[in-house]
Design a protein around this motif. Sequence first.
Motif, short mmCIF file in Angstrom:
data_model
loop_
_atom_site.label_atom_id
_atom_site.label_comp_id
_atom_site.label_asym_id
_atom_site.label_seq_id
_atom_site.Cartn_x
_atom_site.Cartn_y
_atom_site.Cartn_z
N ILE A 1 0.87 -1.12 0.10
CA ILE A 1 -0.06 -0.01 0.04
C ILE A 1 0.79 1.22 0.02
N ASP A 2 0.56 2.21 -0.93
CA ASP A 2 1.12 3.38 -0.86
C ASP A 2 0.06 4.57 -0.60
N LEU A 3 0.03 5.14 0.60
CA LEU A 3 -0.83 6.14 1.07
C LEU A 3 0.06 7.56 1.02
N ILE A 4 -0.64 8.35 0.22
CA ILE A 4 -0.08 9.68 -0.07
C ILE A 4 -0.89 10.47 0.81
N VAL A 5 -0.01 11.11 1.73
CA VAL A 5 -0.95 12.11 2.76
C VAL A 5 -0.39 13.41 2.84
N HIS A 6 -1.28 14.43 2.54
CA HIS A 6 -1.30 15.74 2.73
C HIS A 6 -2.26 16.47 3.52
N THR A 7 -1.70 16.73 4.87
CA THR A 7 -3.12 17.21 5.85
C THR A 7 -2.53 17.86 6.98
N PRO A 8 -3.06 18.83 7.32
CA PRO A 8 -2.94 19.67 8.72
C PRO A 8 -3.04 19.02 9.93
N GLY B 1 -1.76 13.18 10.88
CA GLY B 1 -1.13 12.64 9.60
C GLY B 1 0.27 12.05 10.01
N THR B 2 0.82 12.73 11.32
CA THR B 2 2.06 11.95 11.61
C THR B 2 1.76 10.73 12.35
N LEU B 3 0.61 10.54 12.89
CA LEU B 3 0.37 9.46 13.57
C LEU B 3 0.22 8.20 12.51
N ILE B 4 -0.42 8.83 11.38
CA ILE B 4 -0.64 7.70 10.55
C ILE B 4 0.65 7.28 9.67
N ALA B 5 1.58 8.24 9.68
CA ALA B 5 2.98 7.88 9.23
C ALA B 5 3.65 6.95 10.10
N LEU B 6 3.59 6.83 11.22
CA LEU B 6 4.02 5.97 12.22
C LEU B 6 3.78 4.62 12.02
#
Length: 284
Positions: free
Chosen positions: A89-96, A129-134
């Motif tokens: 899975i590649d999840l592209i994230v751009h969020t505040p 968004g950082t939590l998701i990146a972890l």
Amino acid sequence: MHQPSFFDLFWLLIIFFSLWPIFQQKNLEWARLRLIREIEKKRKSRVITMIHRQERLAFMGFPIMRFITIEDSERILRAIRMTPDDMPIDLIVHTPGGLALAATQIASALVKHKSPVRVIVPHYAMSGGTLIALAADEIVMDPNAVLGPLDPQLGQFPAPSILKAFEMKKKEMKDEMLILADVAEKSLVQMKNTIIKILTAKGHSQEKAENIADLLTSGYWTHDYPLTAEVIKEMGLNVSTDVPQEVYDLMEFYYQPSGQPSVQYIPVPYGEPKKGSVPLRKPH
């Protein structure tokens, strides 16, 4: 035979201009889907996007700011369920950022996926968004992209600051502030435990997970402080700065200025002129 009148033409124009924004939006969505499919074929993965930008919607053109919501988590969880266990899975994230509940649901679902998960951050993924990146096996960031701290926010105040104020003035506080301090303490414990659970599930040691959780939630940085790829690497997380060009191309399909753009440039890459090319002449 009825001849078109001025009023017929007038109503046709009204209908055309009413439907044109819808056609534009649909055309943009198709362009996004085509490029997402190209990225999937190239990377042999399921590509999911969560991109929150100020977009001009079809309804009267008003710009609307977006953030992580329950609807986002429902759609991402649905996409993960539709992805085979042996497909990355590649999840592209751009969020505040956004709702902690929604971000936690997404992160938990990514952790359970059996194939590699990559979270791609072309510009920024703050807070939730950082939590998701972890939850990723690899965080792919632009060299100038940033993540952010995960200290819980209660209204307009960060939980660590509430607790610090409580320790300094607890004898003088009203009942409402004592309750707020209690909630702040609980929210910090909950967020730390969530981070530790995510990181240990991704193979990090308990000690390392606790250190990272404490650093991200303790209020060492303000909530909007940018954490660069270098800082994330120093924490011991797996970070790459090789963002695919197609991801940058995809981001262009999400930029819809509501007026004259404040940033302009000639949209071509510059470099050394090729052999045989004619250089531009300077104006006299």
